[in-house]
Design an enzyme around this catalytic site. Structure first.
Site, PDB file in Angstrom:
ATOM      1  N   ARG A 162       1.567  -7.555  -6.661  1.00 34.36           N
ATOM      2  CA  ARG A 162       2.111  -8.765  -6.030  1.00 34.36           C
ATOM      3  C   ARG A 162       2.275  -9.931  -7.019  1.00 34.36           C
ATOM      4  O   ARG A 162       2.031 -11.092  -6.689  1.00 34.36           O
ATOM      5  CB  ARG A 162       1.212  -9.233  -4.867  1.00 34.36           C
ATOM      6  CG  ARG A 162       1.193  -8.314  -3.675  1.00 34.36           C
ATOM      7  CD  ARG A 162       2.565  -8.242  -3.000  1.00 34.36           C
ATOM      8  NE  ARG A 162       2.453  -7.674  -1.682  1.00 34.36           N
ATOM      9  CZ  ARG A 162       2.448  -6.368  -1.424  1.00 34.36           C
ATOM     10  NH1 ARG A 162       2.584  -5.497  -2.405  1.00 34.36           N
ATOM     11  NH2 ARG A 162       2.352  -5.933  -0.187  1.00 34.36           N
ATOM     12  N   SER A 232       1.727 -10.249   5.068  1.00 37.05           N
ATOM     13  CA  SER A 232       0.345 -10.478   4.613  1.00 37.05           C
ATOM     14  C   SER A 232       0.226 -11.908   4.097  1.00 37.05           C
ATOM     15  O   SER A 232       0.978 -12.301   3.204  1.00 37.05           O
ATOM     16  CB  SER A 232      -0.006  -9.537   3.466  1.00 37.05           C
ATOM     17  OG  SER A 232       0.211  -8.208   3.838  1.00 37.05           O
ATOM     18  N   GLU A 328      -1.165 -14.815  -0.673  1.00 36.13           N
ATOM     19  CA  GLU A 328      -0.006 -14.064  -1.146  1.00 36.13           C
ATOM     20  C   GLU A 328       1.254 -14.904  -0.929  1.00 36.13           C
ATOM     21  O   GLU A 328       2.215 -14.848  -1.683  1.00 36.13           O
ATOM     22  CB  GLU A 328       0.097 -12.749  -0.365  1.00 36.13           C
ATOM     23  CG  GLU A 328       0.830 -11.682  -1.127  1.00 36.13           C
ATOM     24  CD  GLU A 328       1.866 -10.975  -0.311  1.00 36.13           C
ATOM     25  OE1 GLU A 328       3.048 -11.326  -0.450  1.00 36.13           O
ATOM     26  OE2 GLU A 328       1.480 -10.074   0.450  1.00 36.13           O
TER      27      GLU A 328
HETATM   28  N1  EPU Z   1      -7.450  -3.031   8.334  1.00 36.86           N
HETATM   29  C1  EPU Z   1      -8.408  -3.673   9.083  1.00 36.86           C
HETATM   30  N2  EPU Z   1      -7.997  -4.532  10.066  1.00 36.86           N
HETATM   31  C2  EPU Z   1      -6.690  -4.778  10.323  1.00 36.86           C
HETATM   32  C3  EPU Z   1      -5.706  -4.107   9.575  1.00 36.86           C
HETATM   33  C4  EPU Z   1      -6.106  -3.256   8.557  1.00 36.86           C
HETATM   34  O1  EPU Z   1      -9.591  -3.472   8.904  1.00 36.86           O
HETATM   35  O2  EPU Z   1      -6.421  -5.598  11.224  1.00 36.86           O
HETATM   36  C5  EPU Z   1      -7.889  -2.145   7.251  1.00 36.86           C
HETATM   37  C6  EPU Z   1      -7.853  -0.693   7.623  1.00 36.86           C
HETATM   38  O3  EPU Z   1      -9.015  -0.085   7.139  1.00 36.86           O
HETATM   39  C7  EPU Z   1      -6.653  -0.139   6.897  1.00 36.86           C
HETATM   40  C8  EPU Z   1      -6.623  -1.020   5.663  1.00 36.86           C
HETATM   41  O4  EPU Z   1      -7.085  -2.294   6.121  1.00 36.86           O
HETATM   42  O5  EPU Z   1      -6.847   1.194   6.577  1.00 36.86           O
HETATM   43  C9  EPU Z   1      -5.247  -1.146   5.053  1.00 36.86           C
HETATM   44  O6  EPU Z   1      -4.348  -1.645   6.046  1.00 36.86           O
HETATM   45  P1  EPU Z   1      -2.780  -1.465   5.888  1.00 36.86           P
HETATM   46  O7  EPU Z   1      -2.446  -0.044   5.676  1.00 36.86           O
HETATM   47  O8  EPU Z   1      -2.086  -2.158   7.010  1.00 36.86           O
HETATM   48  O9  EPU Z   1      -2.473  -2.203   4.527  1.00 36.86           O
HETATM   49  P2  EPU Z   1      -2.908  -3.634   3.954  1.00 36.86           P
HETATM   50  O10 EPU Z   1      -3.706  -3.371   2.718  1.00 36.86           O
HETATM   51  O11 EPU Z   1      -3.524  -4.518   4.965  1.00 36.86           O
HETATM   52  C10 EPU Z   1      -0.864  -3.777   2.359  1.00 36.86           C
HETATM   53  C11 EPU Z   1       0.195  -4.759   2.017  1.00 36.86           C
HETATM   54  C12 EPU Z   1       1.269  -4.768   3.099  1.00 36.86           C
HETATM   55  C13 EPU Z   1       1.867  -3.361   3.190  1.00 36.86           C
HETATM   56  C14 EPU Z   1       0.729  -2.385   3.509  1.00 36.86           C
HETATM   57  C15 EPU Z   1       1.188  -0.953   3.505  1.00 36.86           C
HETATM   58  C16 EPU Z   1      -0.921  -6.487   0.719  1.00 36.86           C
HETATM   59  C17 EPU Z   1      -1.425  -7.883   0.687  1.00 36.86           C
HETATM   60  N3  EPU Z   1      -0.383  -6.088   1.867  1.00 36.86           N
HETATM   61  O12 EPU Z   1      -1.495  -4.238   3.545  1.00 36.86           O
HETATM   62  O13 EPU Z   1       2.296  -5.651   2.678  1.00 36.86           O
HETATM   63  O14 EPU Z   1       2.865  -3.292   4.181  1.00 36.86           O
HETATM   64  O15 EPU Z   1      -0.304  -2.496   2.503  1.00 36.86           O
HETATM   65  O16 EPU Z   1       1.332  -0.520   2.198  1.00 36.86           O
HETATM   66  O17 EPU Z   1      -0.983  -5.783  -0.288  1.00 36.86           O
HETATM   67  C18 EPU Z   1       3.083  -7.893   2.790  1.00 36.86           C
HETATM   68  O18 EPU Z   1       2.882  -7.968   1.582  1.00 36.86           O
HETATM   69  O19 EPU Z   1       3.558  -8.861   3.438  1.00 36.86           O
HETATM   70  C19 EPU Z   1       2.731  -6.669   3.503  1.00 36.86           C
HETATM   71  C20 EPU Z   1       2.832  -6.566   4.822  1.00 36.86           C
END
Ligand code: EPU
Length: 332
Positions: A162, A232, A328
């Site tokens: 990012r 995010s 972010e």
């Molecule tokens: N989780 C929670 N609570 C929640 C949501 C998620 O505990 O409410 C935990 C779960 O354990 C889940 C883990 O977080 O397994 C990862 O969640 P998710 O797969 O939704 O991914 P993220 O790390 O929260 C990142 C990116 C997203 C992208 C997703 C999928 C960042 C800051 N965000 O989110 O990007 O869509 O991975 O690859 O790196 C964005 O940048 O705007 C964005 C949406």
């Protein structure tokens, strides 16, 4: 050039702050003309893309530059690869959709990310195991400090999670006009992400992947057209493994991913959820009930409210877990 222009339709949080001046850039020439106009020489300038990663907290006292540069041009093609140059004002997901219909592989996991093509390299957009840095050949644009056209090769963009040179050293000083991508013509999918692991890869098409990604995103991320948000709000923190191990002692469901010997990446959404914020609502803003990393705006006109909420979240995560969340989203 528009004066006292409402930004409401140019930011996905849909807050209603104004810009003193707002200029839509159609091509390189119109930007160079503007930059050589002495009248605006001393005005502050802010470049925006699709407005899907920005939070305005007050009126912008300067000129906002918005790219409307369009076009998708094939530069080179062989049996394995295709090189395409794309105008920064193209909508990101329209471009992904176009590549999917052409069977150009690589960026299908980045389906449905809001925003423009020009904004994609700025924060090295990423999702479901793919980061755009792996498909960018170069980034073309104009340096606002000296009005000179410049091309940054992939390497010189200094891409990180990012992050890129455009978000750091060149912050707000480089107007992206086109991005050149190299995509693959042979089928190769990235299916490492946990939710994609179970896909049956037999007979799988690029369209199937796009459909699956859209289904996953729609199941947990709010559609900014229906509920204002900027994806995010925070980055996933990279912390020392010792701190992670301490958290793990207390919380069995806590996960971390090794980055190197001493550092691990953890989920910001998890931290925020465990701090009690998921689904939180106050006044006309809140935290999305299906994903704790997404701040949502039900109807506030004022971005300050969202900034204040984000600070409260940051403070409570720091207090509970001793982890500092980094934004972010760009806040102005
Ligand atoms: N989780 C929670 N609570 C929640 C949501 C998620 O505990 O409410 C935990 C779960 O354990 C889940 C883990 O977080 O397994 C990862 O969640 P998710 O797969 O939704 O991914 P993220 O790390 O929260 C990142 C990116 C997203 C992208 C997703 C999928 C960042 C800051 N965000 O989110 O990007 O869509 O991975 O690859 O790196 C964005 O940048 O705007 C964005 C949406």
């Amino acid at each position: 050039m528009f004066k006292n222009y409402s930004l409401k339709n140019y930011n996905s949080f849909r807050v209603n702050h104004k810009a003193n001046f707002f200029l839509k850039i159609e091509n390189n020439k119109s930007l160079i003309n503007f930059l050589s106009d002495k009248k605006f020489k001393n005005e502050k300038k802010l470049i925006i893309g699709g407005g899907s990663n920005i939070l305005f907290t007050k009126d912008y006292e300067g000129v906002i530059l918005y790219s409307c540069i369009k076009g998708i041009h094939i530069l080179e093609e062989n049996d394995n690869h295709i090189k395409v140059k794309v105008g920064s004002g193209e909508n990101w997901d329209d471009f992904v959709k176009f590549c999917v219909t052409k069977n150009w592989y690589g960026i299908e996991n980045l389906s449905l990310i809001p925003g423009s093509v020009g904004a994609a390299p700025i924060q090295n957009i990423g999702a479901y195991g793919v980061e755009i840095k792996d498909y960018i050949y170069d980034v073309n644009g104009i340096d606002l400090k000296n009005n000179i056209k410049k091309t940054y090769s992939n390497k010189s963009c200094n891409f990180e999670y990012r992050d890129s040179i455009f978000k750091r050293e060149l912050k707000n000083n480089f107007f992206v006009t086109e991005v050149t991508f190299v995509l693959m013509k042979n089928k190769k999918f990235t299916l490492d992400y946990s939710e994609l692991k179970n896909i049956n890869s037999q007979g799988l098409t690029i369209q199937n992947i796009r459909d699956k990604i859209i289904e996953i995103r729609n199941s947990k991320l709010p559609d900014p057209k229906l509920l204002a948000n900027a994806g995010s709000f925070f980055k996933n923190p990279v912390i020392n493994i010792k701190i992670a191990k301490k958290i793990k002692e207390k919380y069995n469901d806590f996960k971390y991913y090794q980055i190197n010997e001493s550092m691990v990446k953890i989920s910001a959404a998890w931290l925020i959820e465990k701090s009690g914020w998921k689904g939180h609502k106050e006044k006309n803003i809140g935290v999305y009930n299906k994903h704790a990393l997404v701040l949502v705006n039900y109807s506030s006109e004022n971005g300050k409210d969202i900034k204040i909420l984000s600070k409260k979240i940051k403070e409570s995560v720091l207090e509970k877990f001793n982890v500092t969340l980094e934004k972010e989203v760009n806040v102005f």
